[in-house]
Write a protein that holds these residues in place. Structure first.
Motif, mmCIF file in Angstrom:
data_model
loop_
_atom_site.group_PDB
_atom_site.id
_atom_site.type_symbol
_atom_site.label_atom_id
_atom_site.label_comp_id
_atom_site.label_asym_id
_atom_site.label_seq_id
_atom_site.Cartn_x
_atom_site.Cartn_y
_atom_site.Cartn_z
ATOM 1 N N ALA A 1 25.631 20.326 22.235
ATOM 2 C CA ALA A 1 26.877 19.607 21.842
ATOM 3 C C ALA A 1 26.733 18.331 21.347
ATOM 4 N N CYS A 2 25.595 17.801 21.310
ATOM 5 C CA CYS A 2 25.302 16.525 20.491
ATOM 6 C C CYS A 2 25.096 16.580 19.195
ATOM 7 N N SER A 3 26.239 16.040 18.452
ATOM 8 C CA SER A 3 26.049 15.999 17.062
ATOM 9 C C SER A 3 25.400 14.614 16.354
ATOM 10 N N PRO A 4 24.279 14.694 15.617
ATOM 11 C CA PRO A 4 23.907 13.549 15.037
ATOM 12 C C PRO A 4 25.056 12.704 14.193
ATOM 13 N N GLY A 5 25.158 11.259 14.420
ATOM 14 C CA GLY A 5 26.210 10.449 13.668
ATOM 15 C C GLY A 5 25.697 9.903 12.709
ATOM 16 N N TYR A 6 25.593 10.879 11.614
ATOM 17 C CA TYR A 6 25.236 10.448 10.185
ATOM 18 C C TYR A 6 26.494 9.673 9.464
ATOM 19 N N ALA A 7 26.167 8.454 8.592
ATOM 20 C CA ALA A 7 27.254 8.035 7.998
ATOM 21 C C ALA A 7 28.070 9.086 7.114
ATOM 22 N N PRO A 8 29.346 8.667 7.131
ATOM 23 C CA PRO A 8 30.127 9.639 5.983
ATOM 24 C C PRO A 8 30.010 9.350 4.673
ATOM 25 N N GLY A 9 30.000 10.304 3.790
ATOM 26 C CA GLY A 9 29.711 10.011 2.464
ATOM 27 C C GLY A 9 31.299 9.892 1.792
ATOM 28 N N PRO A 10 30.968 9.351 0.415
ATOM 29 C CA PRO A 10 32.310 8.851 -0.135
ATOM 30 C C PRO A 10 33.385 10.084 -0.437
ATOM 31 N N ALA A 11 34.359 9.782 -0.568
ATOM 32 C CA ALA A 11 35.499 11.038 -0.643
ATOM 33 C C ALA A 11 35.291 11.428 -1.956
ATOM 34 N N GLY A 12 35.660 12.678 -2.209
ATOM 35 C CA GLY A 12 35.431 13.518 -3.508
ATOM 36 C C GLY A 12 35.613 14.949 -3.484
ATOM 37 N N THR A 13 34.949 15.544 -4.182
ATOM 38 C CA THR A 13 34.937 17.148 -4.547
ATOM 39 C C THR A 13 33.580 17.526 -4.181
ATOM 40 N N VAL A 14 33.206 18.412 -3.192
ATOM 41 C CA VAL A 14 32.026 19.142 -3.061
ATOM 42 C C VAL A 14 31.541 19.576 -4.340
ATOM 43 N N SER A 15 30.321 19.221 -4.696
ATOM 44 C CA SER A 15 30.048 19.787 -6.078
ATOM 45 C C SER A 15 28.508 20.662 -5.918
ATOM 46 N N ASP A 16 28.055 20.580 -4.492
ATOM 47 C CA ASP A 16 26.837 21.327 -4.103
ATOM 48 C C ASP A 16 26.518 21.220 -2.748
ATOM 49 N N ARG A 17 26.315 22.420 -2.063
ATOM 50 C CA ARG A 17 25.998 22.438 -0.670
ATOM 51 C C ARG A 17 25.011 23.443 -0.368
ATOM 52 N N SER A 18 24.015 23.681 -1.189
ATOM 53 C CA SER A 18 23.120 24.422 -1.049
ATOM 54 C C SER A 18 21.654 24.051 -0.515
ATOM 55 N N ALA A 19 21.742 22.844 -0.080
ATOM 56 C CA ALA A 19 20.476 22.313 0.292
ATOM 57 C C ALA A 19 20.362 22.240 1.943
ATOM 58 N N ALA A 20 20.149 23.311 2.514
ATOM 59 C CA ALA A 20 19.720 23.354 3.983
ATOM 60 C C ALA A 20 18.362 23.842 4.035
ATOM 61 N N TYR A 21 17.691 22.826 4.477
ATOM 62 C CA TYR A 21 16.330 23.489 4.750
ATOM 63 C C TYR A 21 15.769 22.819 6.174
ATOM 64 N N PHE A 22 14.588 23.315 6.406
ATOM 65 C CA PHE A 22 13.728 23.324 7.839
ATOM 66 C C PHE A 22 12.749 22.283 7.457
ATOM 67 N N LYS A 23 12.842 21.243 8.366
ATOM 68 C CA LYS A 23 11.884 19.986 8.284
ATOM 69 C C LYS A 23 11.599 19.842 9.812
ATOM 70 N N ALA B 1 26.707 17.312 -1.721
ATOM 71 C CA ALA B 1 26.834 16.617 -2.836
ATOM 72 C C ALA B 1 28.332 16.428 -3.246
ATOM 73 N N VAL B 2 28.729 15.503 -3.391
ATOM 74 C CA VAL B 2 30.162 15.096 -3.684
ATOM 75 C C VAL B 2 30.178 14.242 -5.005
ATOM 76 N N THR B 3 31.164 14.589 -5.908
ATOM 77 C CA THR B 3 31.329 14.114 -7.118
ATOM 78 C C THR B 3 32.720 13.377 -6.856
ATOM 79 N N THR B 4 32.592 11.994 -7.010
ATOM 80 C CA THR B 4 33.929 11.156 -6.869
ATOM 81 C C THR B 4 34.833 11.019 -7.907
ATOM 82 N N THR B 5 36.132 10.463 -7.826
ATOM 83 C CA THR B 5 36.903 10.611 -9.024
ATOM 84 C C THR B 5 36.300 9.752 -9.933
ATOM 85 N N ASP B 6 35.452 9.045 -10.128
ATOM 86 C CA ASP B 6 34.781 8.410 -11.298
ATOM 87 C C ASP B 6 33.559 8.961 -11.980
#
Length: 89
Positions: free
Chosen positions: A20-42, A51-56
């Protein structure tokens, strides 16, 4: 029998409390998701990155919680995709 039931209940309660406890990561910038393939075990468990691409046109990689990773797909608007409910498009 009671000891086994008590032990099983304790294990289930611990698993529920930890999940139930989710880590509190800082939110990323607003934009369009350009990559989400990086799930890894560490060490320490699974790590999820978006990965998000912003309007600029800048690309930003950042770590997210598992639920945010599961709700945000390539082309989704971030952070709006993090508020999706299961079963909604």
């Amino acid at each position: 029998m009671r000891k086994a039931l008590a032990a099983a209940t304790a294990v289930i309660a611990t698993v529920v409390a930890l999940s139930a406890c989710s880590p509190g990561y800082a939110p990323g910038p607003a934009g369009t998701v350009s990559d989400r393939s990086a799930a890894y075990f560490k060490s320490g468990g699974w790590h999820y990155r978006l990965a998000v691409t912003t309007t600029d046109g800048q690309r930003h990689d950042f770590r997210v919680a598992r639920d945010d990773y599961r709700h945000c797909f390539h082309g989704s608007a971030y952070p709006a995709c993090t508020h999706r409910q299961e079963g909604t498009p």
